[in-house]
Design a protein around this motif. Structure first.
Motif, PDB file in Angstrom:
ATOM      1  N   GLU A  79      -9.188 -12.123  -5.570  1.00  0.00           N
ATOM      2  CA  GLU A  79      -9.013 -13.149  -6.598  1.00  0.00           C
ATOM      3  C   GLU A  79      -8.022 -14.209  -6.133  1.00  0.00           C
ATOM      4  O   GLU A  79      -6.961 -13.885  -5.579  1.00  0.00           O
ATOM      5  CB  GLU A  79      -8.528 -12.512  -7.905  1.00  0.00           C
ATOM      6  N   GLY A  80      -8.437 -15.476  -6.345  1.00  0.00           N
ATOM      7  CA  GLY A  80      -7.592 -16.583  -5.916  1.00  0.00           C
ATOM      8  C   GLY A  80      -7.944 -17.109  -4.544  1.00  0.00           C
ATOM      9  O   GLY A  80      -7.454 -18.180  -4.148  1.00  0.00           O
ATOM     10  N   GLN A  81      -8.791 -16.381  -3.788  1.00  0.00           N
ATOM     11  CA  GLN A  81      -9.221 -16.818  -2.458  1.00  0.00           C
ATOM     12  C   GLN A  81     -10.608 -17.455  -2.583  1.00  0.00           C
ATOM     13  O   GLN A  81     -11.507 -16.882  -3.200  1.00  0.00           O
ATOM     14  CB  GLN A  81      -9.275 -15.644  -1.479  1.00  0.00           C
ATOM     15  N   PRO A  82     -10.812 -18.624  -1.979  1.00  0.00           N
ATOM     16  CA  PRO A  82     -12.105 -19.305  -2.143  1.00  0.00           C
ATOM     17  C   PRO A  82     -13.259 -18.615  -1.421  1.00  0.00           C
ATOM     18  O   PRO A  82     -14.412 -18.779  -1.807  1.00  0.00           O
ATOM     19  CB  PRO A  82     -11.844 -20.696  -1.547  1.00  0.00           C
ATOM     20  N   LYS A  83     -12.939 -17.836  -0.363  1.00  0.00           N
ATOM     21  CA  LYS A  83     -13.992 -17.182   0.412  1.00  0.00           C
ATOM     22  C   LYS A  83     -13.721 -15.682   0.504  1.00  0.00           C
ATOM     23  O   LYS A  83     -12.597 -15.218   0.266  1.00  0.00           O
ATOM     24  CB  LYS A  83     -14.068 -17.779   1.815  1.00  0.00           C
ATOM     25  N   LEU A  84     -14.760 -14.955   0.884  1.00  0.00           N
ATOM     26  CA  LEU A  84     -14.588 -13.530   1.177  1.00  0.00           C
ATOM     27  C   LEU A  84     -13.646 -13.360   2.360  1.00  0.00           C
ATOM     28  O   LEU A  84     -13.619 -14.191   3.272  1.00  0.00           O
ATOM     29  CB  LEU A  84     -15.938 -12.884   1.482  1.00  0.00           C
ATOM     30  N   GLN A  85     -12.888 -12.270   2.360  1.00  0.00           N
ATOM     31  CA  GLN A  85     -11.898 -12.031   3.396  1.00  0.00           C
ATOM     32  C   GLN A  85     -12.171 -10.693   4.095  1.00  0.00           C
ATOM     33  O   GLN A  85     -12.562  -9.719   3.437  1.00  0.00           O
ATOM     34  CB  GLN A  85     -10.493 -12.001   2.805  1.00  0.00           C
ATOM     35  N   PRO A  86     -11.968 -10.632   5.412  1.00  0.00           N
ATOM     36  CA  PRO A  86     -12.125  -9.350   6.125  1.00  0.00           C
ATOM     37  C   PRO A  86     -10.956  -8.427   5.790  1.00  0.00           C
ATOM     38  O   PRO A  86      -9.802  -8.742   6.088  1.00  0.00           O
ATOM     39  CB  PRO A  86     -12.110  -9.762   7.604  1.00  0.00           C
ATOM     40  N   SER A  87     -11.257  -7.299   5.190  1.00  0.00           N
ATOM     41  CA  SER A  87     -10.202  -6.393   4.729  1.00  0.00           C
ATOM     42  C   SER A  87      -9.455  -5.731   5.877  1.00  0.00           C
ATOM     43  O   SER A  87      -8.356  -5.221   5.688  1.00  0.00           O
ATOM     44  CB  SER A  87     -10.802  -5.316   3.815  1.00  0.00           C
ATOM     45  N   VAL A 132       1.764   0.237  -1.733  1.00  0.00           N
ATOM     46  CA  VAL A 132       1.658   0.547  -0.305  1.00  0.00           C
ATOM     47  C   VAL A 132       2.829  -0.089   0.439  1.00  0.00           C
ATOM     48  O   VAL A 132       3.496  -0.991  -0.063  1.00  0.00           O
ATOM     49  CB  VAL A 132       0.327   0.036   0.285  1.00  0.00           C
ATOM     50  N   GLU A 133       3.065   0.388   1.649  1.00  0.00           N
ATOM     51  CA  GLU A 133       4.136  -0.148   2.473  1.00  0.00           C
ATOM     52  C   GLU A 133       3.787  -1.561   2.938  1.00  0.00           C
ATOM     53  O   GLU A 133       2.612  -1.877   3.143  1.00  0.00           O
ATOM     54  CB  GLU A 133       4.367   0.759   3.693  1.00  0.00           C
ATOM     55  N   PRO A 134       4.806  -2.415   3.091  1.00  0.00           N
ATOM     56  CA  PRO A 134       4.541  -3.764   3.619  1.00  0.00           C
ATOM     57  C   PRO A 134       3.825  -3.700   4.963  1.00  0.00           C
ATOM     58  O   PRO A 134       4.123  -2.855   5.803  1.00  0.00           O
ATOM     59  CB  PRO A 134       5.950  -4.362   3.770  1.00  0.00           C
ATOM     60  N   GLY A 135       2.871  -4.580   5.160  1.00  0.00           N
ATOM     61  CA  GLY A 135       2.114  -4.603   6.401  1.00  0.00           C
ATOM     62  C   GLY A 135       0.852  -3.773   6.367  1.00  0.00           C
ATOM     63  O   GLY A 135       0.075  -3.791   7.329  1.00  0.00           O
ATOM     64  N   THR A 136       0.612  -3.041   5.271  1.00  0.00           N
ATOM     65  CA  THR A 136      -0.602  -2.232   5.158  1.00  0.00           C
ATOM     66  C   THR A 136      -1.817  -3.135   4.973  1.00  0.00           C
ATOM     67  O   THR A 136      -1.791  -4.072   4.161  1.00  0.00           O
ATOM     68  CB  THR A 136      -0.511  -1.266   3.959  1.00  0.00           C
ATOM     69  N   TYR A 137      -2.858  -2.871   5.718  1.00  0.00           N
ATOM     70  CA  TYR A 137      -4.070  -3.663   5.583  1.00  0.00           C
ATOM     71  C   TYR A 137      -4.877  -3.209   4.373  1.00  0.00           C
ATOM     72  O   TYR A 137      -4.842  -2.038   3.976  1.00  0.00           O
ATOM     73  CB  TYR A 137      -4.914  -3.567   6.852  1.00  0.00           C
ATOM     74  N   VAL A 138      -5.619  -4.143   3.807  1.00  0.00           N
ATOM     75  CA  VAL A 138      -6.381  -3.859   2.593  1.00  0.00           C
ATOM     76  C   VAL A 138      -7.376  -2.726   2.825  1.00  0.00           C
ATOM     77  O   VAL A 138      -7.574  -1.870   1.961  1.00  0.00           O
ATOM     78  CB  VAL A 138      -7.107  -5.137   2.103  1.00  0.00           C
ATOM     79  N   ILE A 139      -7.991  -2.678   4.008  1.00  0.00           N
ATOM     80  CA  ILE A 139      -8.981  -1.633   4.286  1.00  0.00           C
ATOM     81  C   ILE A 139      -8.341  -0.244   4.239  1.00  0.00           C
ATOM     82  O   ILE A 139      -8.953   0.721   3.791  1.00  0.00           O
ATOM     83  CB  ILE A 139      -9.665  -1.895   5.648  1.00  0.00           C
TER      84      ILE A 139
END
Length: 534
Positions: free
Chosen positions: A60-68, A19-26
């Protein structure tokens, strides 16, 4: 894995994507076919508060859930959207939202298109573990035609942020706190904005509804057609919702090149209102001084015989007529030796959308003035009929603001339209045409983008598209003069567009399929520039 120096490569639920840089995970997930639940996030609203918490994912690698919706894609990132931890968090959010949410799906206008309903069903949270009575907050009128059901509201703040960030109007706020929070107008302010209807479109539940749609239909009752708003020259892409052959709602259809996710309230009302009134349903020809019904074959033959006697004249067209209809009228006028022709454009105040300046309710309140000019018709403030003894052809202009005697002195007056005003009744022949929503065709908007629209309604009586009527009239005329016709009579809009594109240099390179759902612009050299269809 997608290769490219300018792409970020990551893995989502086992699928590798670039994906292009700056694209959000969602957004990246959606490209893989994974729809992460969301309430507060909307792609057309700049801010991403991440307050609904249903879009949490495991990285993976993040200790908590993240808002996509706030997490941008990073090189090598591995995302799990449906991990057990993410699913449990999502269920907790939905259970909290359902604590006070009423179980009124059977009477809610959002039933069948409610994101809370969908996710509750998906997570099988159809029963509550709580037995306390729900907090009842009632409903309010926050605008002249918008009702707010506070019980159903999940405080996603989409409406507040749209008004603030896109409309540029701080009229809405979140009042109170905690479980008593509601959406309200700012003290001393009224919600009165030309684009305010969009807050109903983006509401993920049934909290905001248009009063004129209230209790009229459910999603499964509706037939839908992809169309173009005829309210002004912007040409917003819309979806027309129809129930029992009546238009009940217009909603914006996403097109990043024209209207993004939005449309104005004038456009929503214009089509519904323009579809009302008395219609011409059968061909009419004047015999013994009176208009009488005829079948199509007799009417076209009768009109062709009379057009043979016409030498010169004038034409009046509507800027709401489709490109294809205007093209075939120009072909007919060329055969009759009638040059020029004119059209009037209703005007009004121009209003832009602050957060999307390309989109505006334009002063030019017609969808196809550019198309009329493309086919050689000129703008005028008050088109007058041609001199007595000549011919006059009117295409789809209702003539409702003309004097009752307008056109009486014309040698042969042909009215190709659907509205029988007093002036239109002076015609020697009336050929009934379908309305914009009752046919397929195309418009050309203010910037030269050709966009097609689909049929939403069944036409009344024997009404037919103007391009179909005019092409057959040309064939009748040619047969009387030369014994054969040089033009094919199209049976569908695709064929009419093809004939138009072949004969019109400005449309070279375009065809019905290449226009696509987003339209295509005309280049100065006559080459078509296709729109981005992503």
């Amino acid at each position: 894995m997608t290769e490219g120096n300018d792409l970020i490569n990551l893995t989502i639920d086992g699928i590798e994507i670039g994906v292009e840089p700056g694209t959000y995970v969602i957004d990246a997930a959606e490209r893989t076919g994974v729809l992460i639940p969301r309430y507060c996030y909307h792609p057309g609203i700049p801010s991403r508060p991440a307050q609904c918490r249903v879009c949490l994912v495991k990285i993976e690698g993040q200790p908590k859930l993240q808002p996509s919706c706030k997490m941008t894609a990073q090189e090598g990132m591995v995302v799990h959207t449906a991990s057990e931890e993410a699913e449990d968090a999502r269920k907790a959010v939905i259970e909290l939202l359902l604590v006070n949410h009423p179980l009124d799906c059977p009477i809610c206008d959002a039933a069948g298109q409610c994101m809370l309903q969908d996710y509750a069903l998906e997570t099988e949270q159809l029963r509550s573990r709580l037995h306390e009575e729900k907090l009842v907050q009632g409903r309010d009128r926050i605008a002249d035609d918008i009702l707010y059901f506070a019980d159903r509201c999940i405080i996603c703040t989409r409406c507040v942020r749209f008004m603030s960030e896109v409309a540029g109007d701080e009229a809405l706020i979140v009042a109170q706190r905690g479980h008593r929070s509601v959406i309200d107008t700012f003290p001393g302010r009224d919600l009165d904005h030309p684009f305010q209807g969009n807050i109903v479109d983006i509401c993920p539940v049934g909290a905001l509804v248009h009063e004129d749609f209230l209790f009229k239909a459910r999603l499964w009752d509706l037939d839908q057609a992809a169309s173009i708003c005829p309210g002004c020259s912007t040409g917003c892409n819309v979806t027309i919702d129809v129930k029992e052959n009546q238009i009940v709602r217009l909603k914006p259809r996403h097109n990043p090149e024209v209207n993004s996710y939005w449309m104005c309230d004038h456009g929503r009302k214009h089509l519904v209102m323009s579809n009302r009134g008395e219609r011409a349903e059968v061909p009419l020809i004047r015999r013994d001084g009176r208009l009488g019904a005829a079948d199509w074959s007799d009417a076209l033959a009768w009109v062709a015989d009379h057009l043979l006697e016409v030498t010169g004249g004038d034409a009046v067209v509507s800027p709401e007529a489709a490109n294809e209809s205007l093209f075939f009228l120009r072909e007919l006028l060329d055969r009759l030796g009638i040059g020029g022709g004119s059209f009037r454009v209703p005007t009004g105040e121009e209003v832009t959308l602050a957060g999307f300046p390309k989109l505006a309710l334009r002063a030019e309140r017609a969808p196809n003035a550019a198309g009329a000019e493309l086919f050689g018709f000129a703008r005028t403030d008050d088109p007058a009929p041609s001199p007595a003894g000549a011919g006059l052809i009117v295409l789809e202009d209702p003539l409702s603001d003309h004097e009752p005697e307008w056109g009486e002195d014309v040698g042969f007056f042909l009215y190709v339209g659907g509205r029988l005003s007093s002036a239109a009744r002076n015609a020697h022949a009336v050929l009934p045409v379908t309305g914009f929503a009752e046919m397929q065709g195309s418009f050309t908007n203010f910037e030269g983008r050709v966009q097609r629209f689909d049929q939403a309604l069944q036409p009344p009586g024997l009404a037919r598209p103007a391009w179909m009527i005019l092409s057959r009239l040309i064939a009748e005329l040619d047969a009387r003069r030369d014994g054969e016709t040089a033009i094919e009579t199209p049976l569908e809009a695709r064929q009419a567009f093809s004939a138009m594109a072949v004969a019109t240099p400005e449309l070279a390179g375009l065809d019905w399929d290449s226009i696509g759902p987003k339209g295509a612009r005309l280049a100065a050299a006559g080459e078509a520039v296709s729109a981005d269809v992503t």
